[in-house]
Write a protein that holds these residues in place. Structure first.
Motif, PDB file in Angstrom:
ATOM      1  N   LYS A 148       0.836  -1.214   0.000  1.00 11.81           N
ATOM      2  CA  LYS A 148       0.000   0.000   0.000  1.00 11.81           C
ATOM      3  C   LYS A 148       0.862   1.252   0.000  1.00 11.81           C
ATOM      4  CE  LYS A 148      -3.914  -1.986   2.301  1.00 11.81           C
ATOM      5  NZ  LYS A 148      -4.501  -2.261   3.590  1.00 11.81           N
ATOM      6  N   LYS A 149       1.941   1.202   0.790  1.00  8.60           N
ATOM      7  CA  LYS A 149       2.860   2.357   0.798  1.00  8.60           C
ATOM      8  C   LYS A 149       3.485   2.548  -0.584  1.00  8.60           C
ATOM      9  CE  LYS A 149       2.715   3.332   5.165  1.00  8.60           C
ATOM     10  NZ  LYS A 149       3.185   4.019   6.309  1.00  8.60           N
ATOM     11  N   ARG A 150       3.864   1.448  -1.212  1.00  7.18           N
ATOM     12  CA  ARG A 150       4.444   1.538  -2.557  1.00  7.18           C
ATOM     13  C   ARG A 150       3.443   2.133  -3.550  1.00  7.18           C
ATOM     14  NH1 ARG A 150       9.037  -1.835  -3.488  1.00  7.18           N
ATOM     15  NH2 ARG A 150       9.648  -2.791  -1.513  1.00  7.18           N
ATOM     16  N   ALA A 151       2.193   1.676  -3.419  1.00  2.39           N
ATOM     17  CA  ALA A 151       1.151   2.193  -4.312  1.00  2.39           C
ATOM     18  C   ALA A 151       0.940   3.688  -4.059  1.00  2.39           C
ATOM     19  CB  ALA A 151      -0.146   1.431  -4.092  1.00  2.39           C
ATOM     20  N   GLY A 152       0.933   4.072  -2.775  1.00  2.00           N
ATOM     21  CA  GLY A 152       0.799   5.495  -2.427  1.00  2.00           C
ATOM     22  C   GLY A 152       1.945   6.302  -3.020  1.00  2.00           C
ATOM     23  N   LEU A 153       3.121   5.690  -3.002  1.00  2.00           N
ATOM     24  CA  LEU A 153       4.304   6.356  -3.540  1.00  2.00           C
ATOM     25  C   LEU A 153       4.195   6.492  -5.066  1.00  2.00           C
ATOM     26  CD1 LEU A 153       6.961   7.598  -2.840  1.00  2.00           C
ATOM     27  CD2 LEU A 153       7.956   5.331  -2.604  1.00  2.00           C
ATOM     28  N   ALA A 154       3.732   5.430  -5.726  1.00  2.00           N
ATOM     29  CA  ALA A 154       3.538   5.494  -7.182  1.00  2.00           C
ATOM     30  C   ALA A 154       2.559   6.617  -7.521  1.00  2.00           C
ATOM     31  CB  ALA A 154       3.020   4.156  -7.709  1.00  2.00           C
ATOM     32  N   ARG A 155       1.510   6.734  -6.712  1.00  2.00           N
ATOM     33  CA  ARG A 155       0.546   7.816  -6.957  1.00  2.00           C
ATOM     34  C   ARG A 155       1.182   9.188  -6.720  1.00  2.00           C
ATOM     35  NH1 ARG A 155      -4.912   7.914  -3.719  1.00  2.00           N
ATOM     36  NH2 ARG A 155      -3.470   8.658  -2.146  1.00  2.00           N
ATOM     37  N   ALA A 156       2.004   9.280  -5.659  1.00  2.00           N
ATOM     38  CA  ALA A 156       2.683  10.551  -5.382  1.00  2.00           C
ATOM     39  C   ALA A 156       3.613  10.936  -6.534  1.00  2.00           C
ATOM     40  CB  ALA A 156       3.462  10.455  -4.068  1.00  2.00           C
ATOM     41  N   LEU A 157       4.116   9.917  -7.246  1.00  3.37           N
ATOM     42  CA  LEU A 157       5.054  10.170  -8.349  1.00  3.37           C
ATOM     43  C   LEU A 157       4.360  10.433  -9.681  1.00  3.37           C
ATOM     44  CD1 LEU A 157       7.619   7.301  -7.667  1.00  3.37           C
ATOM     45  CD2 LEU A 157       8.054   9.751  -7.449  1.00  3.37           C
ATOM     46  N   SER A 158       3.023  10.276  -9.709  1.00  2.00           N
ATOM     47  CA  SER A 158       2.331  10.232 -10.998  1.00  2.00           C
ATOM     48  C   SER A 158       2.529  11.487 -11.838  1.00  2.00           C
ATOM     49  CB  SER A 158       0.846   9.941 -10.793  1.00  2.00           C
ATOM     50  OG  SER A 158       0.280  10.953 -10.007  1.00  2.00           O
ATOM     51  N   LEU A 159       2.650  12.641 -11.199  1.00  2.00           N
ATOM     52  CA  LEU A 159       2.795  13.871 -11.983  1.00  2.00           C
ATOM     53  C   LEU A 159       4.269  14.299 -12.128  1.00  2.00           C
ATOM     54  CD1 LEU A 159      -0.253  15.848 -10.535  1.00  2.00           C
ATOM     55  CD2 LEU A 159      -0.097  14.822 -12.804  1.00  2.00           C
ATOM     56  N   ASP A 160       5.190  13.342 -11.929  1.00  2.00           N
ATOM     57  CA  ASP A 160       6.628  13.625 -12.009  1.00  2.00           C
ATOM     58  C   ASP A 160       7.040  14.823 -11.171  1.00  2.00           C
ATOM     59  OD1 ASP A 160       7.210  11.511 -13.806  1.00  2.00           O
ATOM     60  OD2 ASP A 160       6.359  12.706 -15.449  1.00  2.00           O
TER      61      ASP A 160
END
Ligand SMILES: Nc1ncnc2c1ncn2[C@@H]1O[C@H](COP(=O)(O)OP(=O)(O)O)[C@@H](O)[C@H]1O
Ligand SMILES: [Mg+2]
Length: 300
Positions: A148-160
């Motif tokens: 879940k943390k990884r997924a949250g991180l991927a989302r945080a990275l979505s807009l570069d």
């Protein structure tokens, strides 16, 4: 360092009702560095982070982010700034009714005009970065806390984003998963050249990921310095520590998780005052830092 800081917190004061939670905070973060903000629970870390990202206003002072004072921006100005940073909240904060991929796609759908095929590719790239590509179609309830943390991180990275903010990234994780998340933060910082601001009360994570560190205590910034300078302070022997000022002794106790020192002395004297007055004195007890030495005491 002559370069302009990417984030500059200047004389920030925060009061809730008449309770002062941050008391004149100054902190510069340079582009590309990982700044770790440490402190016990209730010391004001999350409040400082929320002020830095413009999600709550400061009572006094200024926060410069990408050359703009977020304390003076209106909602549309704030929205412009928000696209340039990512946040990983304590819980991961995923939407349970959406798959991992849909969660990561959401900021792209909301903030860009990208075609859905492009968004799909972007999502795959972000999930690959955090090691979750195989789990794109799972729902949050089907994955572990670390995922879940990884997924949250991927989302945080979505807009570069150029800057990533993390609030207690390893909270609630077992030591091994927590170390994996630390490693992921280090890898991403290197790969993407992002600037990271990480709030944590876990010393092992702090020392693993920090370039520089800042120590908050009861709303005061006690010290900002390199990781090495904090390490040196932590490793001072008892004899030389005895001659240090109370702030440095307090930091040393916090970093080491020592059972005796200024933090515990403060707690004892508070309890004594409570004893005399026959009841709790404000909320001092709650504000006493909870010392978390975590895995480091065994390793070091
Ligand atoms: N919205 C709020 N209203 C009133 N008090 C708050 C609010 N948010 C935080 N506080 C208080 O501010 C202090 C610092 O909280 P916080 O920033 O969450 O600390 P930390 O993240 O270091 O644990 C605490 O005493 C907390 O109770
Ligand atoms: Mg917090």
């Amino acid at each position: 360092m002559a370069e302009e800081p990417i984030i500059s917190v200047q004389d920030v004061v925060k009061e809730f009702d008449d309770k002062r939670v941050l008391d004149g905070i100054n902190l510069d973060v340079q582009a590309g560095e990982t700044m770790v903000i440490m402190g016990g629970s209730g010391s004001g870390k999350s409040t400082l982070l929320r002020i830095m990202i413009g999600s709550i206003p400061a009572t006094e002072g200024a926060v410069w982010l990408f050359g703009k004072n977020v304390c003076e921006l209106d909602e549309s100005g704030l929205n412009g700034v928000r696209k340039k940073f990512g946040i990983l909240f304590q819980s991961g904060a995923l939407f349970n009714s959406m798959t991992v991929a849909q969660n990561v796609a959401l900021p792209l759908q909301e903030h860009t005009d990208l075609a859905s095929e492009i968004i799909e590719i972007q999502v795959k790239i972000k999930l690959e970065l955090v090691g979750l590509r195989e789990h794109a179609d799972k729902f949050p309830s089907q994955i572990s806390g670390g995922m879940k943390k990884r997924a949250g991180l991927a989302r945080a990275l979505s807009l570069d984003p150029r800057v990533l903010f993390y609030d207690e990234p390893s909270a609630g994780l077992d030591p091994v998963t927590s170390a994996e998340i630390d490693q992921l933060i280090i890898d991403l910082t290197k790969k993407l050249h992002v600037t990271s601001v990480v709030v944590t009360h876990e010393m092992d994570s702090a020392f693993a990921i920090a370039d520089r560190m800042a120590m908050l205590d009861k709303g005061r910034m006690l010290r900002v310095g390199t990781r090495e300078s904090f390490e040196a302070l932590m490793n001072k022997d008892d004899a030389s520590a005895a001659g240090m000022g109370v702030d440095d002794r307090l930091i040393r106790q916090f970093l080491r998780g020592d059972p005796v020192g200024p933090i515990t002395e403060r707690k004892e004297s508070t309890n004594y005052a409570e004893d005399l007055l026959g009841g709790p004195v404000e909320e001092h007890r709650e504000k006493t830092p909870s010392v978390v030495t975590t895995r480091s005491s065994a390793v070091r």
